[in-house]
Scaffold this motif. Structure first.
Motif, PDB file in Angstrom:
ATOM      1  N   LEU A 246       1.011  -1.189   0.093  1.00 43.99           N
ATOM      2  CA  LEU A 246      -0.195  -0.077   0.120  1.00 43.99           C
ATOM      3  C   LEU A 246       0.671   1.090   0.181  1.00 43.99           C
ATOM      4  O   LEU A 246       0.847   2.178  -0.642  1.00 43.99           O
ATOM      5  N   ALA A 247       1.548   1.076   1.150  1.00 45.05           N
ATOM      6  CA  ALA A 247       2.690   2.339   0.918  1.00 45.05           C
ATOM      7  C   ALA A 247       4.113   2.554  -0.450  1.00 45.05           C
ATOM      8  O   ALA A 247       3.969   4.004  -0.956  1.00 45.05           O
TER       9      ALA A 247
ATOM     10  N   THR B 208      -0.870   6.406   2.744  1.00 47.20           N
ATOM     11  CA  THR B 208      -1.468   5.632   3.349  1.00 47.20           C
ATOM     12  C   THR B 208      -1.451   4.381   3.507  1.00 47.20           C
ATOM     13  O   THR B 208      -1.992   4.427   4.414  1.00 47.20           O
ATOM     14  N   GLY B 209       0.223   3.926   2.945  1.00 50.46           N
ATOM     15  CA  GLY B 209       1.169   3.279   4.149  1.00 50.46           C
ATOM     16  C   GLY B 209       0.704   3.362   5.017  1.00 50.46           C
ATOM     17  O   GLY B 209       0.975   2.343   6.094  1.00 50.46           O
TER      18      GLY B 209
ATOM     19  N   ALA C  31       7.800   2.889   5.440  1.00 51.35           N
ATOM     20  CA  ALA C  31       8.981   3.536   4.428  1.00 51.35           C
ATOM     21  C   ALA C  31       9.619   2.218   3.969  1.00 51.35           C
ATOM     22  O   ALA C  31      10.184   2.878   2.783  1.00 51.35           O
ATOM     23  N   PHE C  32       9.346   0.700   3.670  1.00 54.04           N
ATOM     24  CA  PHE C  32       9.933   0.107   3.096  1.00 54.04           C
ATOM     25  C   PHE C  32       9.227   0.588   1.307  1.00 54.04           C
ATOM     26  O   PHE C  32       9.678   0.350   0.611  1.00 54.04           O
TER      27      PHE C  32
ATOM     28  N   ARG D 261      10.869   1.244  -2.372  1.00 61.41           N
ATOM     29  CA  ARG D 261      10.310   0.300  -3.067  1.00 61.41           C
ATOM     30  C   ARG D 261       9.633   1.788  -4.510  1.00 61.41           C
ATOM     31  O   ARG D 261      10.911   1.301  -6.094  1.00 61.41           O
ATOM     32  N   ALA D 262       9.262   2.184  -4.243  1.00 66.76           N
ATOM     33  CA  ALA D 262       9.207   3.063  -5.223  1.00 66.76           C
ATOM     34  C   ALA D 262      10.231   4.124  -5.892  1.00 66.76           C
ATOM     35  O   ALA D 262      10.151   4.531  -6.966  1.00 66.76           O
ATOM     36  N   ALA D 263      10.740   4.398  -4.679  1.00 64.93           N
ATOM     37  CA  ALA D 263      12.034   5.468  -5.494  1.00 64.93           C
ATOM     38  C   ALA D 263      12.742   4.645  -6.068  1.00 64.93           C
ATOM     39  O   ALA D 263      13.374   4.976  -7.199  1.00 64.93           O
TER      40      ALA D 263
END
Length: 351
Positions: A83-84, A90-91, A256-257, A261-263
């Motif tokens: 979700l994050a 949201t995460g 933060a994970f 991951r999105a980064a």
């Protein structure tokens, strides 16, 4: 007992861990598309909360007897990370609201029935700042105060508030407690959340003007630490014998994970298409960027495996009825505390 049986029927068929994780992964595109709305409104959209409710995400750590799934904590954290990845705010909100069913399971059964008896999907927000003013009263306490940082509070019907209870005779140390209040007993200051990061978490202030809280709607921090909680008399599964803080500290670092991951994914996409305005060379030929992405990916995987292993070990000890050694508890809490700073540095290196 009839109430509990009815709630078990309402729970229906419990999805598998794989099904829940797949549902979270499938939500990522929608969460990305709503990220700007989430930030602008300073709250996770009601539509997103509704979809997470429908997916069953908030029931992962909720007792089966109260309509939940009572699953391994690693299922909860796997959902949170995905979700994050779609939306960091949201995460974060899922991590906070989603871990509260665990603490609610530690409360006296009467409090659990009040929260979930008519609605097993009821959500509870929190702010554990010990800033409340407490007055002793027959059968409970009067509570007053102004708390900050109650994430996701506009979506919830109850709140958990921190306060120190001093002995009536003035002798001895204070008792740290969490007080459980229904929505009619507090105000939400929606103008209080004006921040730089995690704008969409809706972590508004909570205001309480001297309301009565019965004793059974309080949870003592020492009981959570000693793993000797009133709720364990009715929620007897090994899950609820874990130290409450072990669950909580990971719920506020795990988002933060997903953000990291999105980064990494964004850096990979940029590397494939970007041409440097300074050198005229493609970023995919830049060994420094390759190294930064590789370091972020590998170290994040290491941290995730550490998290998974720690909760596998905690659950193994709980299921065998063994006491969790204090050095293990200290180590696991420390590991959680390093996650956000380490991931932030890795993202900085990619930038």
């Amino acid at each position: 007992m009839a109430t509990v049986v009815n709630m078990q029927n309402q729970a229906g068929e419990i999805p598998t861990a794989e099904e829940l994780v797949d549902r979270a992964r499938a939500m990522i595109p929608a969460l990305k598309s709503r990220a700007k709305q989430c930030t602008a409104e300073r709250n996770v959209p009601a539509e997103t909360i509704s979809e997470m409710q429908e997916a069953g995400f908030f029931k992962v750590l909720q007792p089966k007897r109260m309509g939940g799934y009572e699953m391994h904590p690693n299922v909860f954290f796997s959902i949170q990370k995905l979700l994050a990845e779609g939306c960091m705010s949201t995460g974060w909100v899922y991590g906070v609201l989603g871990c509260h069913p665990y603490e609610m399971a530690l409360f006296d059964d009467k409090a659990q029935q009040e929260v979930w008896g008519d609605n097993p999907s009821m959500l509870v927000s929190s702010t554990y700042q010990p800033v409340g003013k407490v007055e002793h009263a027959e059968g409970g306490f009067y509570l007053s105060g102004h708390w900050g940082f109650s994430s996701g509070s506009v979506h919830c019907g109850w709140v958990l508030l921190g306060a120190l209870v001093f002995p009536e005779d003035g002798q001895g140390p204070p008792d740290m407690r969490t007080f459980l209040l229904p929505r009619e007993d507090y105000e939400i200051d929606r103008d209080s959340w004006q921040v730089f990061g995690l704008q969409g978490t809706g972590s508004h202030d909570i205001i309480v003007d001297r309301v009565f809280v019965p004793e059974y709607r309080t949870h003592r921090a020492v009981e959570g630490f000693m793993c000797d909680n009133p709720g364990q008399k009715v929620n007897e599964g090994p899950l609820y014998s874990l130290p409450w803080a072990q669950v909580f500290v990971r719920s506020v670092s795990t988002a933060a994970f997903g953000g990291a991951r999105a980064a990494v994914n964004a850096a990979m996409a940029i590397m494939e298409s970007r041409i440097s305005t300074n050198t005229g060379k493609a970023s995919k030929e830049d060994p420094m960027l390759h190294g930064a992405i590789a370091a972020a990916h590998s170290q994040m995987l290491e941290m995730e495996l550490t998290q998974k292993a720690s909760f596998d070990e905690l659950m193994e000890l709980a299921e065998s009825g063994k006491e969790i050694p204090m050095e293990k508890r200290s180590l696991f809490a420390y590991q959680s505390s390093t996650v956000v700073r380490r991931l932030a540095r890795l993202v900085d290196d990619m930038m």
